[in-house]
Design a protein around this motif. Structure first.
Motif, mmCIF file in Angstrom:
data_model
loop_
_atom_site.group_PDB
_atom_site.id
_atom_site.type_symbol
_atom_site.label_atom_id
_atom_site.label_comp_id
_atom_site.label_asym_id
_atom_site.label_seq_id
_atom_site.Cartn_x
_atom_site.Cartn_y
_atom_site.Cartn_z
ATOM 1 N N SER A 34 0.925 -1.147 0.057
ATOM 2 C CA SER A 34 -0.054 0.175 0.000
ATOM 3 C C SER A 34 0.871 1.248 0.003
ATOM 4 N N GLU A 35 2.181 1.005 0.037
ATOM 5 C CA GLU A 35 3.081 2.035 0.190
ATOM 6 C C GLU A 35 3.014 3.172 -1.195
ATOM 7 N N PRO A 36 3.515 4.285 -1.198
ATOM 8 C CA PRO A 36 3.593 5.181 -2.428
ATOM 9 C C PRO A 36 5.061 4.618 -3.071
ATOM 10 N N ASP A 37 5.069 4.806 -4.383
ATOM 11 C CA ASP A 37 6.138 4.460 -5.275
ATOM 12 C C ASP A 37 6.805 3.007 -5.235
ATOM 13 N N ILE A 38 5.822 2.032 -4.857
ATOM 14 C CA ILE A 38 6.311 0.754 -4.837
ATOM 15 C C ILE A 38 5.771 0.143 -6.201
ATOM 16 N N VAL A 39 6.966 -0.348 -6.936
ATOM 17 C CA VAL A 39 6.287 -1.374 -8.005
ATOM 18 C C VAL A 39 6.146 -2.707 -7.318
ATOM 19 N N GLN A 40 4.951 -3.071 -7.852
ATOM 20 C CA GLN A 40 4.701 -4.571 -7.236
ATOM 21 C C GLN A 40 3.763 -5.337 -8.444
ATOM 22 N N ARG A 41 3.688 -6.607 -8.174
ATOM 23 C CA ARG A 41 2.832 -7.657 -8.868
ATOM 24 C C ARG A 41 2.628 -8.996 -8.090
ATOM 25 N N ARG A 42 1.605 -9.567 -8.654
ATOM 26 C CA ARG A 42 1.258 -11.033 -7.785
ATOM 27 C C ARG A 42 2.128 -12.017 -8.546
ATOM 28 N N LEU A 43 2.936 -12.639 -7.799
ATOM 29 C CA LEU A 43 4.008 -13.597 -8.283
ATOM 30 C C LEU A 43 3.313 -14.909 -8.533
ATOM 31 N N MET A 44 2.447 -15.672 -7.454
ATOM 32 C CA MET A 44 2.184 -16.816 -7.425
ATOM 33 C C MET A 44 0.828 -17.030 -6.589
ATOM 34 N N LYS A 45 0.157 -17.942 -6.689
ATOM 35 C CA LYS A 45 -0.671 -18.494 -5.694
ATOM 36 C C LYS A 45 -0.080 -19.733 -4.898
ATOM 37 N N MET A 46 -0.227 -19.419 -3.632
ATOM 38 C CA MET A 46 0.498 -20.363 -2.545
ATOM 39 C C MET A 46 -0.594 -21.286 -2.018
ATOM 40 N N PRO A 47 -0.501 -22.634 -2.264
ATOM 41 C CA PRO A 47 -1.403 -23.530 -1.703
ATOM 42 C C PRO A 47 -0.993 -23.868 -0.287
ATOM 43 N N TYR A 48 -2.152 -24.028 0.781
ATOM 44 C CA TYR A 48 -1.869 -24.219 1.919
ATOM 45 C C TYR A 48 -2.573 -25.622 2.188
ATOM 46 N N GLY A 49 -2.015 -26.485 3.228
ATOM 47 C CA GLY A 49 -2.819 -27.769 3.451
ATOM 48 C C GLY A 49 -2.666 -28.035 5.134
ATOM 49 N N LEU A 50 -3.517 -28.984 5.539
ATOM 50 C CA LEU A 50 -3.621 -29.436 7.084
ATOM 51 C C LEU A 50 -2.225 -30.465 7.266
ATOM 52 N N TYR A 51 -1.625 -30.311 8.370
ATOM 53 C CA TYR A 51 -0.514 -31.434 8.508
ATOM 54 C C TYR A 51 -0.309 -31.489 10.065
ATOM 55 N N GLY A 52 -0.003 -32.734 10.268
ATOM 56 C CA GLY A 52 0.389 -33.222 11.779
ATOM 57 C C GLY A 52 1.150 -34.325 11.545
ATOM 58 N N SER A 53 1.688 -34.870 12.864
ATOM 59 C CA SER A 53 2.451 -36.263 12.703
ATOM 60 C C SER A 53 1.663 -37.326 12.355
#
Length: 290
Positions: free
Chosen positions: A148-167
């Motif tokens: 949200s800061e001014p003067d920042i060049v930005q872009r969406r790089l990728m979509k990160m999947p999440y999962g449920l984990y345990g032992s």
């Protein structure tokens, strides 16, 4: 009036003490006191009052604060422009990201950068804090929220999947009694994250047993059998002993990864080289269905 002295004045103002200013700038406490005294001698009046709660600006100090900040902005702008115009692929490239992203997603990119350009030295600042790119706290940042800061060049790089984990043991317990397994979550400051809401909604009978700002720490607690956690799949899948747990509910929500840098650095060759590699190696490459 020298910029180095003004920089110390600003650090003392923001830190509230000479000690904090010295720590933030990496100089000695006596150096801070000596340079502030030199400024006060030049101004002919004190700039700070010493109180039990720390340093407080005098009227004279308050009057020059805006001018000092303007000088700082000019100095930082010059520093960014000079850095952005460097043509040789060498030097330090300061990268801000979460620890798990640096270790389990970005590491192959940085290794390849080193092979192609051995004089470029990546410096990863692994933290959940959002650093100020305009102050050169970092040259480039990867994060899960847009900038949200001014003067920042930005872009969406990728979509990160999440999962449920345990032992494995935790996964067996879940089959018998899901409510008996505790939840490992982000801490209160990140309680608005969608994976926290997903876990609480999906397992309403389970109690919160551990919280951390670090996904890597959460993963280690899962390995210890403390409970289940929603983790980025590159992290969860990489750790032997962790099991991806399927549920009848919808899978945890994915997150978008954004990359941003200050516009003054758009011509920095070592930054461009790293971003080109990130695009080639990461852009939505991890978003394929499991």
């Amino acid at each position: 009036m020298e910029w180095s002295d003004v920089r110390i004045f600003l650090a003392a103002t923001r830190g509230g003490s000479f000690g904090e200013a010295a720590r933030s700038l990496g100089v000695s406490h006596p150096t801070v006191g000596r340079r502030v005294k030199a400024l006060e001698d030049e101004a002919g009046q004190p700039l700070f009052r010493r109180t039990k709660d720390g340093l407080v600006l005098t009227d004279a100090g308050d009057a020059v604060l805006a001018l000092a900040e303007s000088m700082e902005n000019s100095a930082l702008s010059m520093e960014r422009r000079l850095a952005g115009n460097q043509e040789r692929l060498e030097g330090i490239l300061r990268i801000s990201s979460a620890d798990w992203f640096a270790g389990y997603v970005l590491a192959p990119v940085l290794a390849e950068l080193g092979r192609r350009h051995p004089d470029v030295v990546p410096e990863v600042i692994a933290s959940y804090r959002l650093l100020d790119l305009s102050r050169r706290d970092a040259d480039v940042a990867f994060r899960i929220v847009p900038f949200s800061e001014p003067d920042i060049v930005q872009r969406r790089l990728m979509k990160m999947p999440y999962g449920l984990y345990g032992s494995s043991e935790t996964a067996r317990k879940m089959q018998d009694d899901p409510a008996s397994v505790g939840l490992i979550l982000m801490n209160a400051a990140q309680s608005h994250f969608p994976d926290v809401a997903w876990a609480l909604d999906t397992f309403p009978g389970s109690r919160r047993v551990f919280t951390s700002t670090s996904r890597t720490v959460q993963a280690q607690m899962c390995l210890q059998g403390a409970g289940i956690a929603v983790l980025p799949t590159p992290l969860g899948d990489a750790l032997p002993g962790l099991q991806h747990i399927e549920t009848a509910a919808q899978p945890p929500p994915s997150r978008e990864i954004w990359v941003g840098y200050h516009q003054d650095l758009r011509h920095m060759d070592r930054l461009r080289a790293m971003l080109d590699l990130a695009d080639a190696m990461l852009s939505d490459s991890l978003a394929a269905p499991r």
